[in-house]
Design an enzyme around this catalytic site. Structure first.
Site, mmCIF file in Angstrom:
data_model
loop_
_atom_site.group_PDB
_atom_site.id
_atom_site.type_symbol
_atom_site.label_atom_id
_atom_site.label_comp_id
_atom_site.label_asym_id
_atom_site.label_seq_id
_atom_site.Cartn_x
_atom_site.Cartn_y
_atom_site.Cartn_z
ATOM 1 N N CYS A 1 -4.444 -6.897 -14.254
ATOM 2 C CA CYS A 1 -3.257 -5.854 -14.571
ATOM 3 C C CYS A 1 -1.948 -7.548 -14.914
ATOM 4 O O CYS A 1 -1.322 -7.444 -15.932
ATOM 5 C CB CYS A 1 -2.525 -5.017 -13.749
ATOM 6 S SG CYS A 1 -0.185 -4.472 -14.063
ATOM 7 N N CYS A 2 -1.593 -8.313 -14.425
ATOM 8 C CA CYS A 2 -0.769 -9.265 -14.544
ATOM 9 C C CYS A 2 -1.375 -10.456 -15.019
ATOM 10 O O CYS A 2 -0.284 -10.339 -16.551
ATOM 11 C CB CYS A 2 -1.412 -9.880 -12.972
ATOM 12 S SG CYS A 2 -0.274 -9.343 -11.283
ATOM 13 N N CYS B 1 7.631 -7.717 -10.083
ATOM 14 C CA CYS B 1 7.696 -5.499 -10.008
ATOM 15 C C CYS B 1 7.502 -4.484 -9.694
ATOM 16 O O CYS B 1 7.780 -4.324 -8.421
ATOM 17 C CB CYS B 1 5.907 -5.387 -11.403
ATOM 18 S SG CYS B 1 5.738 -6.059 -12.466
ATOM 19 N N CYS C 1 4.812 -3.211 -6.977
ATOM 20 C CA CYS C 1 4.399 -4.540 -5.967
ATOM 21 C C CYS C 1 4.755 -4.822 -5.535
ATOM 22 O O CYS C 1 4.766 -6.109 -4.949
ATOM 23 C CB CYS C 1 3.312 -5.498 -7.706
ATOM 24 S SG CYS C 1 1.974 -4.364 -8.613
ATOM 25 N N CYS D 1 0.852 -14.693 -8.969
ATOM 26 C CA CYS D 1 0.719 -14.219 -10.215
ATOM 27 C C CYS D 1 -0.574 -14.786 -11.243
ATOM 28 O O CYS D 1 0.055 -13.848 -12.439
ATOM 29 C CB CYS D 1 1.647 -13.518 -10.619
ATOM 30 S SG CYS D 1 2.736 -14.918 -11.553
HETATM 31 FE FE1 SF4 Z 1 1.122 -5.122 -12.408
HETATM 32 FE FE2 SF4 Z 1 2.355 -5.342 -10.857
HETATM 33 FE FE3 SF4 Z 1 0.878 -7.640 -11.178
HETATM 34 FE FE4 SF4 Z 1 3.198 -6.505 -12.044
HETATM 35 S S1 SF4 Z 1 3.165 -7.195 -10.414
HETATM 36 S S2 SF4 Z 1 1.668 -7.321 -13.631
HETATM 37 S S3 SF4 Z 1 2.368 -3.697 -11.942
HETATM 38 S S4 SF4 Z 1 -0.515 -6.105 -11.114
#
Ligand code: SF4
Length: 281
Positions: free
Chosen positions: A152-153, A235, A238, A263
């Site tokens: 996701c990151c 985010c 998170c 991240c």
């Molecule tokens: Fe995805 Fe969480 Fe990474 Fe944001 S911090 S990109 S929502 S995993």
């Protein structure tokens, strides 16, 4: 509020500060800034910190030419935004909107732009990439495991970041050594082999107290979530508040092991991963 209290503030800082409350001081600051940008109203130790950071930023521009600053909109980012837009404006500042940020973060972008009369460039993730990821993993699938969180990151942060720094000579980051064990090992200038440019960290030696002293003295805008226990803001799903005395990064991806909480934008985490820790993405 712990870090504000540690910095010596007796009340919420945003309640006593208006971003445009001192136009004369700001005009004088700009006038005198021809010789000594932004720093005449700071106590000497903080002035020295700011001057050192400005020198590092100017050296980066002289050395690498096309330099950008990846603004994470945290407290350190307020200091760097001030240093850059007041003293080294040739550095382009950008942020990444992952699509999952707090409303307070969007408000901060507006307040920043109003204070400096400049536009923060915003990069967004590739829409098809986000749609595909959500289709495969679910809307909050990043909680299902480390692999899902990292991917996701990658989709929401690393891909737009890669586009943002492409073709540049260096990128600036606001990391400090005191933030985590992995960041304690960072150097002021590192070669970022992942993205093929240099990484410059002019705030490495700043303490958290100095960051907040600078924000107060310069009456800078900042994310109001800092007044609710958030030392580090990313985010919304998170990031959470932490207790006084807890590690600054413990509010990020709190369901994971401590050494995986990066991240994916900082090479030191990847080095740590290569040495046996969990990679960042
Ligand atoms: Fe995805 Fe969480 Fe990474 Fe944001 S911090 S990109 S929502 S995993």
């Amino acid at each position: 509020m712990a870090w504000v209290a540690q910095a010596g503030a007796s009340t919420k800082v945003h309640e006593i500060i208006s971003d445009n409350s001192f136009p004369l001081a700001r005009a004088l600051s700009i006038l005198f800034g021809v010789m000594n940008p932004i720093v005449p109203d700071l106590p000497k130790p903080l002035r020295q910190r700011a001057q050192d950071s400005i020198l590092q930023l100017r050296a980066a521009v002289a050395e690498y030419g096309n330099v950008c600053y990846a603004n994470s909109l945290g407290s350190e980012s307020m200091v760097l935004t001030d240093l850059i837009w007041e003293s080294v404006p040739e550095i382009e500042i950008f942020s990444i909107d992952t699509g999952r940020l707090y409303p307070e973060t969007y408000d901060l972008i507006e307040r920043l732009q109003a204070r400096y009369g400049r536009t923060l460039r915003i990069y967004y993730p590739d829409g098809e990439g986000v749609e595909r990821w959500v289709d495969e993993n679910g809307i909050n699938g990043f909680r299902d495991g480390l692999e899902q969180r990292r991917s996701c990151c990658v989709v929401r942060k690393v891909e737009p970041f890669r586009r943002a720094v492409s073709g540049r000579g260096a990128w600036v980051t606001g990391i400090r050594r005191g933030q985590s064990a992995s960041r304690a090992l960072a150097a002021p200038v590192e070669w970022d082999g992942e993205y093929g440019l240099h990484k410059v960290s002019p705030l490495l030696d700043w303490s958290e107290t100095e960051i907040w002293d600078y924000i107060r003295k310069r009456r800078l805008p900042y994310n109001t979530l800092h007044d609710s226990g958030f030392p580090s803001i990313g985010c919304a799903p998170c990031t959470r508040a932490v207790q006084p005395g807890e590690d600054e990064r413990s509010g990020r991806w709190w369901w994971e092991r401590g050494d995986s909480r990066e991240c994916g934008l900082h090479p030191r985490a990847r080095v740590a991963a290569a040495l046996g820790g969990s990679p960042s993405h």
